[in-house]
Design an enzyme around this catalytic site. Structure first.
Site, short mmCIF file in Angstrom:
data_model
loop_
_atom_site.label_atom_id
_atom_site.label_comp_id
_atom_site.label_asym_id
_atom_site.label_seq_id
_atom_site.Cartn_x
_atom_site.Cartn_y
_atom_site.Cartn_z
N SER A 139 0.79 -1.24 0.00
CA SER A 139 0.00 0.00 0.00
C SER A 139 0.82 1.28 0.00
O SER A 139 0.24 2.36 -0.12
CB SER A 139 -0.96 0.01 1.20
OG SER A 139 -2.15 -0.67 0.87
N LYS A 141 0.28 3.83 -2.74
CA LYS A 141 -0.73 4.89 -2.67
C LYS A 141 -0.08 6.28 -2.63
O LYS A 141 -0.72 7.27 -3.00
CB LYS A 141 -1.64 4.69 -1.46
CG LYS A 141 -2.56 3.48 -1.57
CD LYS A 141 -3.48 3.38 -0.34
CE LYS A 141 -4.55 2.29 -0.50
NZ LYS A 141 -4.02 0.94 -0.30
N SER A 186 -5.56 3.82 4.38
CA SER A 186 -5.26 2.84 3.33
C SER A 186 -6.52 2.38 2.62
O SER A 186 -6.79 1.19 2.49
CB SER A 186 -4.51 1.63 3.92
OG SER A 186 -3.79 0.96 2.92
#
Length: 474
Positions: free
Chosen positions: A132, A135, A312
């Site tokens: 993640s 991102k 997230s």
């Protein structure tokens, strides 16, 4: 007005972030293989989490006051802003990087955000699976393409058939059908239905057929990982991230037809406002150039970025990747988004060699990012010449207090309240990338990627020790 120095801006951001640490979010992911869910406890869209799109909430624990933060940094340190000690940093980090808990592959990059000077690196150009932390790249690309004030439109237009109206999805991940809106501004089907009903009644219409147009996106709606409680089908029309009823949080089975469900919810809202919907909603194409009867706007893009990073949020991430594709003239698909994100990052001057952005969320193991690329983006987000990228920093979770870092580096850790970072967790893959206002008074950007480790929690503790060392040493 004189230009704002990087350390001034970020120190203020850190203090503001701590003052707004009033969050009850404990999302912790994402994990695949059923190990743990990215949105296990509280989904980003429903949480009061500080920043441009967030409201204050009740403190889950005492957050440091602004004077306390400045004291922790050191009296006068922000004014002196001495150069970080690279040798001391290397001595502190190298034994921690050798921790077997981090697995057989690891990469590190630590950079002085004020000067761009590399303070420490190890394999910083090696592209690895970022989970993640990708991102950060998604956010940077979207902000570069559209700016933090951009809002995504969801509209209702007259249809091609007599007596028809069409609900047109624009890809707003904040769109909600809840009558009591979640924290922060965002697209509201309730408000859209009220405005649509008013426009129809003003035109003497009290009965319609309803179509819905989700054609803005192309390609597969399912992520390559398949059905997953961490992510709904990626469509241009979706309410409440495809969650059933008014389930605001947790990893839950998502709708398999979120566009149709959103249209059904909208039809019910129209009926409540005196407009008869004569048949079940059906997919329809909005006529070209049709003028909207009503419009609702998303949370500003900067707020969406903050939600996504703090918690997230995978649905927001995939939506932002597609918005980047649309703004870049690419198809709004996984493939188009990959091309658009890569091009936007290259335009920011970061080295994308070996990088791959197979999705916007980091759930795809085909993603490849280097730790040097991540710190490069964080440094650019702190550059006063690039204010449009600022939400990349303000959205990062605060260690010990917010989002996916709420329970990490908490308690008596010297990093609590000082480290802001994006987590990344897939089975066997762990990452942490963010910033810290160091004892020197400088803003320091760091990124640590690891793979092939024994288990998530053990690797997370290893990463937290690295971040704490940066906080204490640089």
């Amino acid at each position: 007005m004189p230009p704002v120095k990087t350390w001034q801006l970020i120190a203020g951001s850190a203090v503001a972030g701590l003052a707004l640490s009033a969050v009850t979010v404990t999302a912790a992911g994402p994990w695949d293989s059923g190990q743990r869910k990215a949105e296990r406890d509280t989904a980003a869209s429903w949480s009061p989490t500080g920043g441009a799109d967030h409201a204050a909430g009740s403190l889950p624990q005492a957050a440091p006051s602004a004077p306390g933060v400045l004291t922790a940094i050191g009296p006068g340190a922000l004014r002196k802003a001495a150069a970080p000690d690279s040798a001391a940093l290397a001595a502190a980090l190298e034994p921690l990087l050798a921790d077997p808990a981090l697995g057989s592959a690891r990469s590190a990059s630590v950079v002085d955000a004020a000067t761009g000077e590399v303070l420490y690196e190890s394999g910083s150009r090696e592209a690895m699976t970022p989970a993640s932390t990708v991102k950060i790249a998604t956010a940077s690309a979207a902000l570069a393409a559209l700016g933090p004030e951009y809002r995504i439109r969801t509209t209702v237009v007259p249809g091609a058939e007599p007596g028809q109206v069409v609900l047109v999805g624009g890809g707003d991940p904040s769109l909600t059908a809840m009558k009591k809106a979640p924290a922060g501004s965002g697209g509201s089907l309730v408000a859209l239905a009220a405005d649509t009903a008013q426009a129809l009644k003003a035109a003497g219409t009290d009965s319609v057929t309803l179509g819905y147009d989700d054609s803005l996106y192309s390609g597969p709606v399912r992520h390559p990982i398949g059905e997953n409680d961490n992510l709904a089908p990626v469509t241009a029309l979706m309410a409440d991230e495809g969650r059933p009823g008014e389930t605001p949080s947790g990893a839950v089975e998502r709708s398999r037809q979120p566009a149709e469900d959103a249209a059904r919810a909208f039809a019910a809202l129209l009926k409540e406002r005196g407009i008869k919907v004569t048949a079940d909603p059906a997919r329809a194409k909005a006529p070209a150039g049709a003028q909207p009867l009503a419009t609702t706007l998303s949370t500003p893009l900067g707020g969406l970025v903050e939600r996504m990073l703090t918690n997230s949020d995978n649905d927001i991430a995939e939506a932002l990747a597609r918005q980047t594709a649309i703004a870049s003239g690419q198809p709004a698909s996984f493939e188009g988004a990959e091309k658009a994100v890569t091009a936007r990052l290259a335009s920011l001057g970061v080295d994308t060699a070996g990088a791959r952005f197979a999705d916007g969320s980091g759930l795809n193991r085909a993603d490849r990012v280097s730790s040097g690329l991540l710190t490069g983006l964080l440094v650019r987000a702190g550059d006063p010449k690039r204010p449009e990228l600022r939400p990349v920093l303000t959205g990062l979770p605060v260690a010990g207090f917010t989002g996916t870092l709420r329970t990490r580096n908490s308690g008596g850790s010297p990093a609590a309240g000082l480290v802001r970072a994006k987590t990344g967790t897939l089975y066997g893959v762990n990452a942490l990338a963010g910033t810290v206002v160091a004892p020197s008074g400088r803003l320091v950007a760091f990124a640590f990627l690891s793979a092939n480790g024994p288990d998530g929690p053990t690797a997370e503790r290893g990463l937290d020790r690295l971040a704490a060392a940066v906080a204490a040493t640089s």
